[in-house]
Write a protein that holds these residues in place. Structure first.
Motif, short mmCIF file in Angstrom:
data_model
loop_
_atom_site.label_atom_id
_atom_site.label_comp_id
_atom_site.label_asym_id
_atom_site.label_seq_id
_atom_site.Cartn_x
_atom_site.Cartn_y
_atom_site.Cartn_z
N ASP A 27 128.42 -35.96 -51.81
CA ASP A 27 127.65 -36.97 -51.99
C ASP A 27 126.66 -37.50 -50.35
OD1 ASP A 27 128.11 -37.37 -54.33
OD2 ASP A 27 129.98 -38.74 -54.00
N ALA B 188 127.92 -44.15 -56.05
CA ALA B 188 128.48 -43.16 -53.58
C ALA B 188 126.96 -43.93 -53.18
CB ALA B 188 128.09 -41.68 -54.28
N VAL C 203 133.78 -41.63 -50.64
CA VAL C 203 132.74 -40.38 -51.40
C VAL C 203 133.33 -38.71 -51.18
CG1 VAL C 203 130.84 -42.23 -51.68
CG2 VAL C 203 130.84 -40.62 -49.60
#
Length: 230
Positions: free
Chosen positions: A204, A218, A200
């Motif tokens: 995130d 995510a 990710v």
């Protein structure tokens, strides 16, 4: 007075007006200006009027700021945040941050047992306050000199964030962000390393640990990483 002085100092810097030039023009001497900008003294009516003119502020602005304008500020932490963005009073900000962090100690001590339904909500609220204070101290390092006092303030707030998040992560109701923070701390992973391991973006990881929304994809990838780390 501190708020008004800090606002005037920020406006003066914004307009690129030096303290020396104000003294040279007979508006206010350097010593009095420094004292005012640090919140230690209050200029006379005539001097305030001259300052407002050179700062391109409407008459009465300095008095209004001292009185609490803008009226929308209702939270001490929010007031600190607004002042920190404009004030070079690093020691004042650091003292305020440390005092606020210490004040939250009583709230932490009053948190109920882990199996209580309010355990996570209460700790999450405290963490939100701590992250706000961290933002205050971080912004202060960007607009002024990084002093030992500011470093101590950052250390105090980040240490408390660490303690509270690790405590929250012990609950089966802990949020994804709280569990992720605890897991990567145990694994000694940085945010960048955690993001690469999960596949990710670094943002995130930062967002989920700050309890901000991220995409479902995510979140699923981070949950998968948590399973691997555990």
């Amino acid at each position: 007075m501190v708020r008004a002085g800090a606002a005037a100092a920020a406006r003066r810097r914004e307009l690129d007006i030096s303290q020396r030039s104000l003294a040279a023009e007979g508006i206010i001497n350097a010593g009095a200006l420094i004292s005012f900008e640090k919140g230690r003294s209050w200029p006379r009516d005539k001097t305030r009027a001259k300052l407002e003119d050179v700062l391109r502020w409407p008459p009465g602005t300095i008095d209004q700021i001292r009185s609490g304008a803008p009226a929308a500020r209702t939270d001490v932490r929010a007031e600190f945040a607004a002042d920190a963005a404009h004030s070079d009073e690093g020691s004042l900000i650091s003292e305020a941050v440390v005092a606020a962090v210490n004040a939250l100690g009583s709230a932490i001590a009053a948190v109920p047992a882990r199996d209580h339904p309010e355990f996570i909500p209460r700790l999450s609220a405290i963490l939100a306050d701590l992250r706000q204070l961290e933002g205050v101290a971080t912004r202060a390092t960007k607009v002024g000199r990084v002093t030992p006092a500011l470093i101590r303030a950052l250390s105090a707030v980040r240490g408390r964030i660490d303690d509270v998040t690790l405590l929250a992560a012990t609950s089966p109701d802990a949020t994804l962000g709280q569990r992720l923070y605890a897991a990567r701390r145990r694994a000694n992973l940085t945010i960048a390393e955690t993001a690469r391991a999960a596949g990710v973006a670094e943002e995130d990881v930062v967002s989920v640990e700050s309890e901000r929304a991220i995409t479902g994809v995510a979140a699923d990838l981070l949950e998968r990483l948590l399973g691997q780390l555990d």
